[in-house]
Enzyme design. Sequence first.
Site, PDB file in Angstrom:
ATOM      1  N   LYS A 180      -5.502  -5.449   3.971  1.00 12.59           N
ATOM      2  CA  LYS A 180      -6.306  -4.219   3.990  1.00 12.59           C
ATOM      3  C   LYS A 180      -5.988  -3.469   5.269  1.00 12.59           C
ATOM      4  O   LYS A 180      -5.598  -4.067   6.269  1.00 12.59           O
ATOM      5  CB  LYS A 180      -7.802  -4.557   3.966  1.00 12.59           C
ATOM      6  CG  LYS A 180      -8.696  -3.422   3.502  1.00 12.59           C
ATOM      7  CD  LYS A 180      -8.765  -3.360   2.007  1.00 12.59           C
ATOM      8  CE  LYS A 180      -9.771  -2.360   1.493  1.00 12.59           C
ATOM      9  NZ  LYS A 180     -10.121  -2.648   0.095  1.00 12.59           N
TER      10      LYS A 180
HETATM   11  N1  GLU Z   1      -8.808  -0.438  -2.561  1.00 15.49           N
HETATM   12  C1  GLU Z   1      -8.877  -1.054  -3.850  1.00 15.49           C
HETATM   13  C2  GLU Z   1      -9.644  -2.354  -3.788  1.00 15.49           C
HETATM   14  O1  GLU Z   1     -10.481  -2.555  -2.938  1.00 15.49           O
HETATM   15  C3  GLU Z   1      -7.511  -1.171  -4.508  1.00 15.49           C
HETATM   16  C4  GLU Z   1      -6.479  -1.932  -3.739  1.00 15.49           C
HETATM   17  C5  GLU Z   1      -5.096  -1.856  -4.369  1.00 15.49           C
HETATM   18  O2  GLU Z   1      -4.925  -1.212  -5.388  1.00 15.49           O
HETATM   19  O3  GLU Z   1      -4.210  -2.458  -3.785  1.00 15.49           O
HETATM   20  O4  GLU Z   1      -9.497  -3.194  -4.645  1.00 15.49           O
END
Ligand code: GLU
Length: 428
Positions: A118
Site C-alpha cells: 500500500k
Molecule cells: N485500493 C483497493 C483496495 O483497498 C484496490 C487495490 C488494488 O486494486 O490493487 O483493495
Amino acid sequence: MKPENSTPLSFVSTEPSSPWATYLSQVDRVVPYLGTYARWVETLKRPKRALIVDVPIEMDDGSVRHFEGYRVQHNLSRGPGKGGVRYHPDVTLEEVMALSAWMTVKTAAVGLPFGGAKGGIRLDPKELSRKELERVTRRYTSEIGFIIGPQRDIPAPDVNTNAQVMAWMMDTYSMNTGATATGVVTGKPIHLGGSLGRVKATGRGVFITGREAARRIGLPLEGARIAVQGMGNVGGTAADLFVQAGGRLVAMQDHTGTVYNPDGFEMKSTLDLIRREGGVAAHPKGEKIDNESFWDVDCDILIPAALEGQITPERANRIKAKLVLEGANGPTLPSADDVLRERNILVVPDVICNAGGVTVSYFEWVQDFSSFFWTEDEINQRLDKIMVDALNHIWETADRHQITLRTGTFAVACERILIAREERGLYP
Ligand code: GLU
C-alpha cells in the site's frame, strides 16, 4: 526450529484503536486455527519493506512544499506487491502498514497471485491544483520507482486517487525506465490499458458478497433498507446495485454530513447531486440528522465505505442492521466485532467484502500482459464467480471452526500465505 524470539518493531505506536493494532489483534485471533503454520505467524506481524519518501514540489505560486510519502510492501510470499495509493491529510506510516497487511490477507483470501502493499501521501487533495497534484504524483512515483514495477509491486487507486493519477504514475514509471509499462499500475484509463469494469469493481464486489450473505441468513434484498457511510466510488456503486436489486437507500453519510429518508433516495439524481455538490448534505429529499445518529438508523444492511475505526463498541451496540458489509478497509475495531457477534449481526469483513477492486485489478494486469482485452460481461461474470467461490470457502471454514467470517477469512488467507512462506524457506 526454536520458538520465535524477535525484537518488537520500533516504529509503531501502542494506540489500541490504531489500524495496525486492529490488524495485529485480528492476526492473534486466527493463530489457533493455523495449525503448524502458526510458527511462521511473526512474518505477518511486520512489513517486509517500508519506504518513507520526501516529496518536494514547486507549487503554482512558485513556493516549494514538501509532502511525506510512503510505500509499504507487507508480504511478497505469494507474488508481487499489490495495493492502492491513498492521498489524505491523515495518512501515516502506521496506517499504510495496516492497509498493506490487509492487502496481503485480501489477495490471498481470493486466491490472487499477489502479495500485499500500500502507498500514501500525507496531503489534502482539495488544497492542490490539478497541476500540483500531477507534480506530486510524478515525484512520488519517481521516489518509489525502484521498488515498484509490473513484477515487483503494482499500485492502484484508493481514497482520493483515480484513473488520472494512475495514468501519471504509469507515464512517470515508463519515462524513467524507457519503455511503456502499462502493467505497473492498475485502475488506469481504458485506452491506456485499463480494464472495463474496474471503476465499479469494488462496489460490485460489496454487492456480490452482500447478496450471498443476505441469501444465507434469509434477508430478502427486495425492500431491504440500506445505510451507507461514504458515498464515493465504493459506497455509491454498492448502494446503486442494491437499489437495482430492490433495496432502498435510507441513509447516507459523508464528510459533508448525514441525510435520512425512510422512503429511499432515488439513485440517479442522488449520484448526480453528489458529483455536482461534492457531498450528500445538499440532498433536497433528505432530512438532515446529526452524524452520530447515523449509527441509530433503522436499516437492514449497513455499509461502512469510508475510513478505518468507524465502528466502535459503543456504536456497535446501537446498530440496527442485520448485516454489515465492509466496503472500507478496517472500519470495525476488534472490540466492536465482539459486540456485533454477540448481537448476532453478521459482518462480511473488508478482506473479502471489498476484494472486488483488487480482483479486477488482477484481470487488468493479466490483460496488460497478454495485450488481449475482455468484454465487460466477461469481467463481471468472472468477478462474480471468484467472489462467490471465495466467500463459500470462507463460510465453510468459519462454520467448521465456529468463528466469525473475519477470522474465517484470515484462517483461509493466512494459511495460504504461510504455506508459501514455508515452501519458499528461510533465506539464506
Ligand atoms: N485500493 C483497493 C483496495 O483497498 C484496490 C487495490 C488494488 O486494486 O490493487 O483493495
